[in-house]
Design an enzyme around this catalytic site. Sequence first.
Site, PDB file in Angstrom:
ATOM      1  N   GLY A 186     -36.325 -70.795 -62.674  1.00 38.93           N
ATOM      2  CA  GLY A 186     -35.254 -70.344 -63.555  1.00 38.93           C
ATOM      3  C   GLY A 186     -34.119 -71.354 -63.591  1.00 38.93           C
ATOM      4  N   ASP A 187     -33.626 -71.709 -62.427  1.00 39.77           N
ATOM      5  CA  ASP A 187     -32.547 -72.693 -62.335  1.00 39.77           C
ATOM      6  C   ASP A 187     -32.997 -74.071 -62.819  1.00 39.77           C
ATOM      7  OD1 ASP A 187     -30.217 -71.400 -61.295  1.00 39.77           O
ATOM      8  OD2 ASP A 187     -31.233 -71.175 -59.388  1.00 39.77           O
ATOM      9  N   LEU A 188     -34.153 -74.519 -62.342  1.00 42.80           N
ATOM     10  CA  LEU A 188     -34.589 -75.878 -62.660  1.00 42.80           C
ATOM     11  C   LEU A 188     -34.909 -76.025 -64.143  1.00 42.80           C
ATOM     12  CD1 LEU A 188     -36.822 -76.590 -59.541  1.00 42.80           C
ATOM     13  CD2 LEU A 188     -34.497 -77.408 -59.987  1.00 42.80           C
TER      14      LEU A 188
END
Length: 412
Positions: A186-188
């Site tokens: 999600g973050d990456l």
Amino acid sequence: MTTTEDRAQRSIGAPSCEFTGPLAGIRVIDLSKILAGPYATMSLADLGAEVIKVEHPDGGDPTRAWGPPTVGTDATYFHAANHGKKSVTIDLKSDRGRAQVDELLADADVLVENFRPNSSLQRIFDFKELSARFPHLVVLHISAFGDSGPMRDEPGYDMVAQARGGLMSLTGEPGGPPMKAGFAMGDLGAGLFGIIGIVSALFERSRTGRGQYLTTSLYEGQLALHVNWATNYFADGKRPHGLGSGHPNLVPYQAYPAADDHFVIAIGNDSLWQKLCRQIERPDLAGDERLWENRGRVEHRDFVERELSRTLQTNTVEHWCAKFSAAGVPAAPIKHLDEVYADPQTEALDMVQTVDHPRAGPMRQVAFPVNFNGVRPPVRSAPPELGADTEEILGAAADTNTTDTSLAGAQR
């Protein structure tokens, strides 16, 4: 104010090797924290940009405390997304702090922030107001769920994005509990799409002289990475579920058990299927008309998996991988990270580099995964200690990092 041409020519101090990077001369002000924004700005630093990470004096980026393990005074989680940067401490909610950031932005090209929507800090650093004063500035805003819609004001972490964005429903064994991906996708994902947006906006600015406001989110990144899962669903309307290591469109394309461990086989066309059957000495499978084409193998997925597993368990991973490699059948052992970092292929690619940390000593870091004319961008410096560059960058204003303590608070 510094002109666009001046910024492009500015030297930011080349590393010891000759490589300076395609973004040399670009200055980035990083007001983000946790992972998505910091990963994007670390990548920009790897590409040669000067990145100034602005942190609150009281603890800085929360990931500095996301341990153990720790190296030096900071958690290794912080070290994962912040090498190549400089750190200054500023209270963004104070009048003096906002003035300091304005000074930085006057000579900057990019601003990255992940303030929570409708937070006081997002209102303080409103793009419309920033654009009026700094028309050259490219601003990237990263949120959990995007700037519109019923969830726009919701906070979010990577696991929340993986759950809401569908990834957890596609991960795990059939019939088993949902699982998050091993990486923080999600973050990456948001960080990677943010990088693409920034570089594209800088290219457009080279033609127009004007910056712009970019937004992306963990949720949007998850949807963009669905790829064939999305088009499968759009075509047949069937709700997809996790397939373990299996592939929704290819069979066999997954992990299989050998006598001693699991390994993967990746059959991407029908001729490879015939080669596989010859190598495992299963002429019955090679001659089964139902399995000659991938469509039939997908339709008979359970049968193929059962028959291959029965045969492959008669020998070791090493045996099968050597046999398949010699025949040109894609297969590989499943390696743990200690094995990956010790692998000669990793060493040959120079993907793990060592930099000196002022407190922790030599520190290994994963480098940027793109070469330029055969040269990999070097990891130029270790992740900075909190406020290590405040005096250098802010000069006489450095003492303000202890003012306005009543307004101290999280940046998001």
